[in-house]
Design a protein around this motif. Sequence first.
Motif, PDB file in Angstrom:
ATOM      1  N   LEU A  87     -10.110   7.634  24.945  1.00 40.83           N
ATOM      2  CA  LEU A  87      -8.654   7.747  24.779  1.00 40.83           C
ATOM      3  C   LEU A  87      -8.095   8.948  25.538  1.00 40.83           C
ATOM      4  O   LEU A  87      -6.985   8.899  26.070  1.00 40.83           O
ATOM      5  N   GLY A  88      -8.867  10.029  25.594  1.00 45.02           N
ATOM      6  CA  GLY A  88      -8.433  11.216  26.322  1.00 45.02           C
ATOM      7  C   GLY A  88      -8.421  11.024  27.825  1.00 45.02           C
ATOM      8  O   GLY A  88      -7.860  11.845  28.558  1.00 45.02           O
ATOM      9  N   GLY A  89      -9.037   9.938  28.292  1.00 44.36           N
ATOM     10  CA  GLY A  89      -9.057   9.641  29.720  1.00 44.36           C
ATOM     11  C   GLY A  89      -7.895   8.769  30.182  1.00 44.36           C
ATOM     12  O   GLY A  89      -7.753   8.490  31.370  1.00 44.36           O
ATOM     13  N   ILE A  90      -7.069   8.339  29.231  1.00 47.17           N
ATOM     14  CA  ILE A  90      -5.883   7.548  29.584  1.00 47.17           C
ATOM     15  C   ILE A  90      -4.833   8.479  30.185  1.00 47.17           C
ATOM     16  O   ILE A  90      -4.616   9.587  29.697  1.00 47.17           O
ATOM     17  N   ASP A  91      -4.187   8.033  31.227  1.00 44.96           N
ATOM     18  CA  ASP A  91      -3.193   8.861  31.921  1.00 44.96           C
ATOM     19  C   ASP A  91      -2.110   9.320  30.950  1.00 44.96           C
ATOM     20  O   ASP A  91      -1.517   8.510  30.228  1.00 44.96           O
ATOM     21  N   GLY A  92      -1.874  10.630  30.912  1.00 46.56           N
ATOM     22  CA  GLY A  92      -0.849  11.183  30.030  1.00 46.56           C
ATOM     23  C   GLY A  92      -1.389  11.717  28.724  1.00 46.56           C
ATOM     24  O   GLY A  92      -0.629  12.262  27.917  1.00 46.56           O
ATOM     25  N   PHE A  93      -2.703  11.585  28.527  1.00 43.37           N
ATOM     26  CA  PHE A  93      -3.321  12.053  27.281  1.00 43.37           C
ATOM     27  C   PHE A  93      -4.546  12.915  27.589  1.00 43.37           C
ATOM     28  O   PHE A  93      -5.097  12.869  28.687  1.00 43.37           O
ATOM     29  N   GLU A  94      -4.967  13.689  26.605  1.00 42.48           N
ATOM     30  CA  GLU A  94      -6.136  14.565  26.785  1.00 42.48           C
ATOM     31  C   GLU A  94      -6.833  14.763  25.446  1.00 42.48           C
ATOM     32  O   GLU A  94      -6.222  14.578  24.379  1.00 42.48           O
ATOM     33  N   ILE A  95      -8.122  15.117  25.510  1.00 36.62           N
ATOM     34  CA  ILE A  95      -8.865  15.374  24.279  1.00 36.62           C
ATOM     35  C   ILE A  95      -8.650  16.815  23.837  1.00 36.62           C
ATOM     36  O   ILE A  95      -8.231  17.665  24.620  1.00 36.62           O
ATOM     37  N   GLY A  96      -8.960  17.062  22.576  1.00 37.55           N
ATOM     38  CA  GLY A  96      -8.660  18.362  22.002  1.00 37.55           C
ATOM     39  C   GLY A  96      -9.651  19.455  22.303  1.00 37.55           C
ATOM     40  O   GLY A  96      -9.307  20.629  22.294  1.00 37.55           O
ATOM     41  N   ASN A  97     -10.929  19.095  22.544  1.00 38.73           N
ATOM     42  CA  ASN A  97     -11.955  20.122  22.768  1.00 38.73           C
ATOM     43  C   ASN A  97     -11.944  21.182  21.663  1.00 38.73           C
ATOM     44  O   ASN A  97     -11.796  22.366  21.900  1.00 38.73           O
ATOM     45  N   LEU A  98     -12.073  20.706  20.421  1.00 40.72           N
ATOM     46  CA  LEU A  98     -12.165  21.581  19.238  1.00 40.72           C
ATOM     47  C   LEU A  98     -10.908  22.425  19.033  1.00 40.72           C
ATOM     48  O   LEU A  98     -10.972  23.523  18.492  1.00 40.72           O
ATOM     49  N   SER A  99      -9.748  21.914  19.426  1.00 39.85           N
ATOM     50  CA  SER A  99      -8.497  22.661  19.274  1.00 39.85           C
ATOM     51  C   SER A  99      -7.771  22.350  17.969  1.00 39.85           C
ATOM     52  O   SER A  99      -6.652  22.793  17.767  1.00 39.85           O
ATOM     53  N   GLY A 100      -8.373  21.542  17.111  1.00 37.02           N
ATOM     54  CA  GLY A 100      -7.731  21.171  15.857  1.00 37.02           C
ATOM     55  C   GLY A 100      -7.219  19.751  15.852  1.00 37.02           C
ATOM     56  O   GLY A 100      -6.899  19.195  14.809  1.00 37.02           O
ATOM     57  N   PHE A 101      -7.129  19.133  17.020  1.00 34.98           N
ATOM     58  CA  PHE A 101      -6.775  17.723  17.135  1.00 34.98           C
ATOM     59  C   PHE A 101      -7.827  17.065  18.025  1.00 34.98           C
ATOM     60  O   PHE A 101      -8.548  17.740  18.757  1.00 34.98           O
ATOM     61  N   ASP A 102      -7.904  15.741  17.972  1.00 34.62           N
ATOM     62  CA  ASP A 102      -8.887  15.033  18.788  1.00 34.62           C
ATOM     63  C   ASP A 102      -8.293  14.557  20.109  1.00 34.62           C
ATOM     64  O   ASP A 102      -8.932  14.643  21.151  1.00 34.62           O
ATOM     65  N   VAL A 103      -7.080  14.017  20.034  1.00 30.52           N
ATOM     66  CA  VAL A 103      -6.385  13.538  21.236  1.00 30.52           C
ATOM     67  C   VAL A 103      -4.919  13.926  21.112  1.00 30.52           C
ATOM     68  O   VAL A 103      -4.353  13.895  20.010  1.00 30.52           O
ATOM     69  N   LYS A 104      -4.308  14.295  22.231  1.00 31.41           N
ATOM     70  CA  LYS A 104      -2.870  14.571  22.206  1.00 31.41           C
ATOM     71  C   LYS A 104      -2.229  14.081  23.497  1.00 31.41           C
ATOM     72  O   LYS A 104      -2.901  13.881  24.515  1.00 31.41           O
ATOM     73  N   ALA A 105      -0.911  13.891  23.440  1.00 29.55           N
ATOM     74  CA  ALA A 105      -0.150  13.591  24.649  1.00 29.55           C
ATOM     75  C   ALA A 105       0.034  14.876  25.442  1.00 29.55           C
ATOM     76  O   ALA A 105       0.232  15.945  24.867  1.00 29.55           O
ATOM     77  N   ALA A 106      -0.019  14.770  26.743  1.00 32.11           N
ATOM     78  CA  ALA A 106       0.130  15.952  27.598  1.00 32.11           C
ATOM     79  C   ALA A 106       1.488  16.620  27.394  1.00 32.11           C
ATOM     80  O   ALA A 106       1.624  17.839  27.556  1.00 32.11           O
ATOM     81  N   ASP A 107       2.505  15.835  26.998  1.00 32.13           N
ATOM     82  CA  ASP A 107       3.839  16.400  26.780  1.00 32.13           C
ATOM     83  C   ASP A 107       4.083  16.781  25.317  1.00 32.13           C
ATOM     84  O   ASP A 107       5.228  17.031  24.909  1.00 32.13           O
ATOM     85  N   ASP A 108       3.007  16.811  24.511  1.00 33.78           N
ATOM     86  CA  ASP A 108       3.066  17.234  23.100  1.00 33.78           C
ATOM     87  C   ASP A 108       3.909  16.324  22.214  1.00 33.78           C
ATOM     88  O   ASP A 108       4.432  16.758  21.178  1.00 33.78           O
ATOM     89  N   THR A 109       4.045  15.055  22.580  1.00 35.79           N
ATOM     90  CA  THR A 109       4.794  14.119  21.735  1.00 35.79           C
ATOM     91  C   THR A 109       3.882  13.325  20.802  1.00 35.79           C
ATOM     92  O   THR A 109       4.368  12.519  20.002  1.00 35.79           O
ATOM     93  N   LEU A 110       2.584  13.549  20.883  1.00 37.02           N
ATOM     94  CA  LEU A 110       1.637  12.836  20.017  1.00 37.02           C
ATOM     95  C   LEU A 110       0.407  13.704  19.784  1.00 37.02           C
ATOM     96  O   LEU A 110      -0.106  14.329  20.721  1.00 37.02           O
ATOM     97  N   PHE A 111      -0.035  13.735  18.525  1.00 37.41           N
ATOM     98  CA  PHE A 111      -1.293  14.374  18.155  1.00 37.41           C
ATOM     99  C   PHE A 111      -2.044  13.402  17.256  1.00 37.41           C
ATOM    100  O   PHE A 111      -1.438  12.706  16.433  1.00 37.41           O
ATOM    101  N   ALA A 112      -3.367  13.357  17.407  1.00 39.81           N
ATOM    102  CA  ALA A 112      -4.140  12.402  16.623  1.00 39.81           C
ATOM    103  C   ALA A 112      -5.474  12.987  16.190  1.00 39.81           C
ATOM    104  O   ALA A 112      -6.102  13.750  16.919  1.00 39.81           O
TER     105      ALA A 112
END
Length: 255
Positions: A87-112
Amino acid sequence: MNDNKYLTFITDEHLLYCISNLHSAYLKARSNVTKKNFYSNKVDTIKLTFDAKFNDIDEENLIQAEILRQIDKSFNNSIGTFHEQILGGIDGFEIGNLSGFDVKAADDTLFADIKNKHNTMNSSSAESLFQKLARYADNYKQAKCYWVQILAKGSFNERWTGEINGKEYSHSRVFKISGDQFYALLTGQEDALYQLYKVLPLAIENYLSSLNQQVASTKNSALDEIKSETIVSERSILDQITVENYGYYFGFDKL
């Protein structure tokens, strides 16, 4: 034009990278089961005795199955990471890398926060997760925050409300969502999770065949270690395991 062989929503390279990471985790889990690891949580040889007799399984196959169960338990944790990486490899999204979330939108409109199965949390964990998602929603006013259940009991995308540990919880931008609908949300393709499922056999086969050299078979050593002990002690495999786990119990030194 999309030149991807497998999926349209992530590159072939990213899919194979995710498979490679999961393969490494599997090899590590399989090679980690030494006798010491196998005994670390104490082996229930009374239960195994029932398993052997009720299922008519010989002791060697029984212990091999128990070792595989331990490998499976360890490997299960890596499946959730696999979905995070996909999911983090989908364009516009990234993985959390132990930041407290697992996946987020690059523009901060989604956290999961992604759980592989719907039933992996107790009430305290659920309460903590809701509070964490609510904090993200409060800090990022445009964000929708999701508890993702890859393997859920239904297909849904709904606000997460309800009573947890005796307290009522709700937030206008905190949701719970099934795996199929979360994949659909991030990709814009309703059947994206199905597409992943369908291409996995071919992608895995292609990944394995592309390895530069045959990966040495990492065979767990626990059973071999136990069997070598039985040659000296002349005990059955189950008796050997019992003595090594409970030899300090009254009477068990007679085995």
